[in-house]
Design a protein around this motif. Structure first.
Motif, PDB file in Angstrom:
ATOM      1  N   VAL A 129      31.128  34.119 -19.368  1.00  0.00           N
ATOM      2  CA  VAL A 129      30.136  33.030 -19.321  1.00  0.00           C
ATOM      3  C   VAL A 129      30.102  32.288 -20.658  1.00  0.00           C
ATOM      4  CG1 VAL A 129      27.665  32.568 -18.952  1.00  0.00           C
ATOM      5  CG2 VAL A 129      28.774  34.429 -17.702  1.00  0.00           C
ATOM      6  N   TRP A 131      28.150  29.469 -23.492  1.00  0.00           N
ATOM      7  CA  TRP A 131      26.782  29.445 -24.045  1.00  0.00           C
ATOM      8  C   TRP A 131      25.941  28.313 -23.507  1.00  0.00           C
ATOM      9  CZ3 TRP A 131      26.565  24.706 -26.103  1.00  0.00           C
ATOM     10  CH2 TRP A 131      27.717  24.160 -26.676  1.00  0.00           C
ATOM     11  N   LYS A 155      30.409  39.221 -19.184  1.00  0.00           N
ATOM     12  CA  LYS A 155      30.346  39.029 -20.632  1.00  0.00           C
ATOM     13  C   LYS A 155      29.653  37.707 -20.951  1.00  0.00           C
ATOM     14  CE  LYS A 155      32.860  37.186 -23.771  1.00  0.00           C
ATOM     15  NZ  LYS A 155      31.777  36.753 -24.681  1.00  0.00           N
ATOM     16  N   GLU A 158      28.778  34.948 -27.099  1.00  0.00           N
ATOM     17  CA  GLU A 158      28.251  35.616 -28.298  1.00  0.00           C
ATOM     18  C   GLU A 158      26.937  34.986 -28.750  1.00  0.00           C
ATOM     19  OE1 GLU A 158      31.367  34.782 -27.613  1.00  0.00           O
ATOM     20  OE2 GLU A 158      32.803  35.659 -29.016  1.00  0.00           O
ATOM     21  N   SER A 209      35.926  26.582 -22.162  1.00  0.00           N
ATOM     22  CA  SER A 209      36.767  25.459 -22.556  1.00  0.00           C
ATOM     23  C   SER A 209      38.130  25.523 -21.862  1.00  0.00           C
ATOM     24  CB  SER A 209      36.958  25.476 -24.076  1.00  0.00           C
ATOM     25  OG  SER A 209      37.552  26.701 -24.455  1.00  0.00           O
ATOM     26  N   LEU A 231      36.188  24.652 -16.150  1.00  0.00           N
ATOM     27  CA  LEU A 231      36.546  24.281 -17.520  1.00  0.00           C
ATOM     28  C   LEU A 231      35.837  22.992 -17.946  1.00  0.00           C
ATOM     29  CD1 LEU A 231      40.305  25.276 -17.131  1.00  0.00           C
ATOM     30  CD2 LEU A 231      38.401  26.688 -17.924  1.00  0.00           C
ATOM     31  N   CYS A 264      29.141  20.456 -18.909  1.00  0.00           N
ATOM     32  CA  CYS A 264      30.480  20.070 -18.470  1.00  0.00           C
ATOM     33  C   CYS A 264      30.431  18.878 -17.516  1.00  0.00           C
ATOM     34  CB  CYS A 264      31.167  21.256 -17.806  1.00  0.00           C
ATOM     35  SG  CYS A 264      30.128  22.002 -16.557  1.00  0.00           S
ATOM     36  N   GLU A 356      36.111  15.704 -24.889  1.00  0.00           N
ATOM     37  CA  GLU A 356      34.823  16.284 -24.501  1.00  0.00           C
ATOM     38  C   GLU A 356      34.017  16.566 -25.767  1.00  0.00           C
ATOM     39  OE1 GLU A 356      34.647  20.319 -22.946  1.00  0.00           O
ATOM     40  OE2 GLU A 356      33.240  19.669 -21.406  1.00  0.00           O
TER      41      GLU A 356
HETATM   42  P1  NAD Z   1      34.684  28.979 -24.799  1.00  0.00           P
HETATM   43  O1  NAD Z   1      35.901  28.741 -24.011  1.00  0.00           O
HETATM   44  O2  NAD Z   1      34.801  28.983 -26.291  1.00  0.00           O
HETATM   45  O3  NAD Z   1      34.014  30.376 -24.423  1.00  0.00           O
HETATM   46  C1  NAD Z   1      33.612  30.679 -23.119  1.00  0.00           C
HETATM   47  C2  NAD Z   1      33.515  32.178 -22.966  1.00  0.00           C
HETATM   48  O4  NAD Z   1      34.837  32.722 -23.094  1.00  0.00           O
HETATM   49  C3  NAD Z   1      32.676  32.891 -24.025  1.00  0.00           C
HETATM   50  O5  NAD Z   1      31.983  33.969 -23.431  1.00  0.00           O
HETATM   51  C4  NAD Z   1      33.725  33.395 -24.994  1.00  0.00           C
HETATM   52  O6  NAD Z   1      33.303  34.545 -25.704  1.00  0.00           O
HETATM   53  C5  NAD Z   1      34.849  33.755 -24.053  1.00  0.00           C
HETATM   54  N1  NAD Z   1      36.184  33.775 -24.684  1.00  0.00           N
HETATM   55  C6  NAD Z   1      36.586  33.119 -25.793  1.00  0.00           C
HETATM   56  N2  NAD Z   1      37.859  33.434 -26.073  1.00  0.00           N
HETATM   57  C7  NAD Z   1      38.281  34.299 -25.115  1.00  0.00           C
HETATM   58  C8  NAD Z   1      39.514  34.969 -24.842  1.00  0.00           C
HETATM   59  N3  NAD Z   1      40.573  34.797 -25.629  1.00  0.00           N
HETATM   60  N4  NAD Z   1      39.592  35.764 -23.769  1.00  0.00           N
HETATM   61  C9  NAD Z   1      38.522  35.912 -22.933  1.00  0.00           C
HETATM   62  N5  NAD Z   1      37.337  35.322 -23.150  1.00  0.00           N
HETATM   63  C10 NAD Z   1      37.216  34.514 -24.225  1.00  0.00           C
HETATM   64  O7  NAD Z   1      33.630  27.892 -24.297  1.00  0.00           O
HETATM   65  P2  NAD Z   1      32.167  27.606 -24.824  1.00  0.00           P
HETATM   66  O8  NAD Z   1      32.305  26.854 -26.112  1.00  0.00           O
HETATM   67  O9  NAD Z   1      31.338  28.847 -24.785  1.00  0.00           O
HETATM   68  O10 NAD Z   1      31.610  26.645 -23.666  1.00  0.00           O
HETATM   69  C11 NAD Z   1      31.812  25.281 -23.671  1.00  0.00           C
HETATM   70  C12 NAD Z   1      32.916  24.879 -22.713  1.00  0.00           C
HETATM   71  O11 NAD Z   1      32.625  25.384 -21.398  1.00  0.00           O
HETATM   72  C13 NAD Z   1      33.049  23.396 -22.540  1.00  0.00           C
HETATM   73  O12 NAD Z   1      34.395  23.004 -22.553  1.00  0.00           O
HETATM   74  C14 NAD Z   1      32.452  23.130 -21.157  1.00  0.00           C
HETATM   75  O13 NAD Z   1      32.892  21.967 -20.515  1.00  0.00           O
HETATM   76  C15 NAD Z   1      32.839  24.359 -20.430  1.00  0.00           C
HETATM   77  N6  NAD Z   1      31.988  24.554 -19.250  1.00  0.00           N
HETATM   78  C16 NAD Z   1      32.506  24.311 -17.994  1.00  0.00           C
HETATM   79  C17 NAD Z   1      31.698  24.433 -16.870  1.00  0.00           C
HETATM   80  C18 NAD Z   1      32.224  24.185 -15.490  1.00  0.00           C
HETATM   81  O14 NAD Z   1      31.579  24.633 -14.546  1.00  0.00           O
HETATM   82  N7  NAD Z   1      33.350  23.516 -15.307  1.00  0.00           N
HETATM   83  C19 NAD Z   1      30.377  24.812 -17.018  1.00  0.00           C
HETATM   84  C20 NAD Z   1      29.884  25.039 -18.305  1.00  0.00           C
HETATM   85  C21 NAD Z   1      30.717  24.922 -19.408  1.00  0.00           C
END
Ligand code: NAD
Length: 453
Positions: A129, A131, A155, A158, A209, A231, A264, A356
């Motif tokens: 999930v 943040w 998960k 953080e 992301s 994403l 998003c 974005e």
């Molecule tokens: P992020 O990709 O940095 O992190 C998302 C989650 O992935 C966190 O829990 C993080 O700890 C975990 N993560 C990070 N690296 C990882 C790895 N190597 N392996 C497994 N898990 C890992 O994203 P963020 O900054 O927390 O959230 C913002 C992004 O989420 C934006 O790009 C947004 O558009 C996207 N988002 C998409 C939707 C959708 O439904 N399409 C909804 C909400 C957010």
């Protein structure tokens, strides 16, 4: 080795709580407990599974205000939104509580006997999930996964683990057996990665992301692991000259600045027909400048802070040295504040218009005709959502069919409903969450043939 993280209130920068981050060994133990819990959970009768999910929804409902206030402190969401997010978890649980008893297979006439299909659970499902919407996105993963007979390890991000941890406790309080839903705070590179590499985790549901999602997809390929990806997005709101311009302008700030733009589905690109550009910008002035940014616990606030200092610095970099068309105001001092801002895109390639930003920034670009609007709207790697503003129903449907995005609204900025499918085209994702078909994404079809001759 155990480490902790300091969870902060983004509106004050104060530390709220130290949260223990799981290491790989602890993650493995939780995954193994989840695999053991699966053996009994999958045998719980559909009606009992439905009752437990219904009860979980009721317990969330009883704790709605507590969950909402916790999200205000941990994520800086304004209280009205936070209540809606907690209510969304309840509604998603209740919606999928209706499905275990309806999730059946088929019988198919074949030569020499009868073939029948069973939707079988996949096994342990790992939900990762982000943040920005800690509660709803957790629920969109765990509710249908549990309804289909899977167990879940989840998960949280953080920065925002507190409501997910509480939801895990409420699941136990509602009577879900231990091990069926476990919340595992930890780093993405440790706990999240283990969901990808541990063979007992049979599916990963990742929201985050596009960059991280790409790596997770590569990792899942090693075990042909099932995967849902939600994403990034860079969504367009297309305003035609015949639209109710006042309604489009009144809705645009909410459609882009809600959750401080950390959404998003934010309509962060605004395409406006050139003949009405000046009029639309004038109509936007009052709602943008009057967008109330302040203490998220205040019932009158429409927008809170950004999530952390690094993210604020990233968002601010898009405004460096630029003229702004319109800008609201925000508190000064402690907290990761950013005023809602409207920019004029310098071209369709302007980074503020293509990347974005994930902050309260709208980039406006004029267009000359329908073809140009569709071409520019589609000129992106993303394809999550968008809006079309027009009074011409034929054009509304024509353009909705041509825009490459998973969720489009006509004369509205609404994107997500728990009872309709949600997900992205192109690099905005893979698969669909929510709606009547979500259980399919958490089931494997088994065909059994019984010889009758
Ligand atoms: P992020 O990709 O940095 O992190 C998302 C989650 O992935 C966190 O829990 C993080 O700890 C975990 N993560 C990070 N690296 C990882 C790895 N190597 N392996 C497994 N898990 C890992 O994203 P963020 O900054 O927390 O959230 C913002 C992004 O989420 C934006 O790009 C947004 O558009 C996207 N988002 C998409 C939707 C959708 O439904 N399409 C909804 C909400 C957010």
């Amino acid at each position: 080795m155990t480490t902790t993280t300091s969870v902060r209130n983004p509106a004050t920068e104060e530390v709220l709580q130290e949260v223990e981050l799981l290491d790989e060994a602890a993650t493995d133990r939780a995954i193994e407990a989840s695999a053991r819990a699966l053996e009994s959970w999958r045998r719980v009768s559909p009606a009992d599974r439905a009752r437990l999910l219904q009860r979980f929804g009721d317990v969330v409902d009883e704790h709605l205000e507590e969950l909402a206030q916790l999200e205000v402190r941990n994520a800086g969401h304004v209280i009205g939104n936070a209540r809606g997010e907690a209510a969304n978890v309840r509604d998603v649980l209740r919606y999928y509580a209706g499905s275990p008893e309806r999730h059946g297979g088929r019988t198919i006439p074949v030569a020499g006997g009868v073939a029948m299909t069973f939707p079988e659970p996949l096994g342990v499902v790992g939900v990762i999930v982000p943040w920005n919407f800690p509660m709803p996105i957790a629920g969109w993963g765990f509710a249908p996964a549990l309804a289909a007979g899977n167990t879940v390890v989840l998960k949280p991000a953080e920065l925002t683990p507190l409501t997910a941890i509480r939801l895990g406790e409420l699941a136990l309080e509602a009577g879900l057996p231990a091990g069926v839903l476990q919340v595992l705070p930890g780093k993405g590179s440790v706990v999240g990665q283990r969901f990808v590499t541990h063979p007992a985790v049979r599916k990963v549901v990742f929201t985050g992301s596009t960059e991280v999602g790409r790596g997770i997809m590569r990792g899942c390929a090693d075990q042909i692991k099932r995967l849902t990806l939600e994403l990034g997005g860079k969504n367009a709101s297309i305003v035609f000259a015949d639209a109710d311009l006042a309604a489009a302008a009144a809705g645009a700030p909410g459609g882009a600045f809600d959750n401080s733009g950390q959404d998003c589905c934010a309509r962060s690109r605004m395409l406006v027909h050139k003949d009405v550009l000046d009029e639309v910008l004038e109509l936007l002035r009052a709602p943008v400048e009057g967008f109330r940014v302040g203490d998220p616990a205040d019932e009158d606030s429409a927008m809170g802070p950004l999530i952390c200092a690094d993210h604020r610095a990233k968002v601010a970099s898009y405004l460096d040295g630029r003229d702004v068309l319109l800008q609201g105001s925000c508190p000064q001092g402690s907290g990761y504040w950013m005023p809602p801002t409207v920019l004029r895109a310098e071209s369709p390639q302007d980074p503020a218009f293509t990347e974005e930003i994930f902050g309260p920034v709208i980039s406006v670009l004029p267009f000359a005709d329908e073809d140009e609007a569709v071409r520019v709207a589609n000129d992106t790697e993303y394809g999550l959502s968008g809006s079309i503003w027009t009074r011409d129903i034929g054009r509304a449907l024509r353009v909705a069919r041509r825009v490459e995005a998973g969720n489009l609204s006509v004369n509205s900025h609404a994107s997500v409903r728990h009872n309709t499918p949600f997900g992205g085209f192109k690099q905005s994702g893979l698969g669909r969450e929510l709606g009547p078909d979500a259980l399919e994404a958490f089931s494997e079809t088994k065909t059994v043939f019984v010889a009758t001759d």
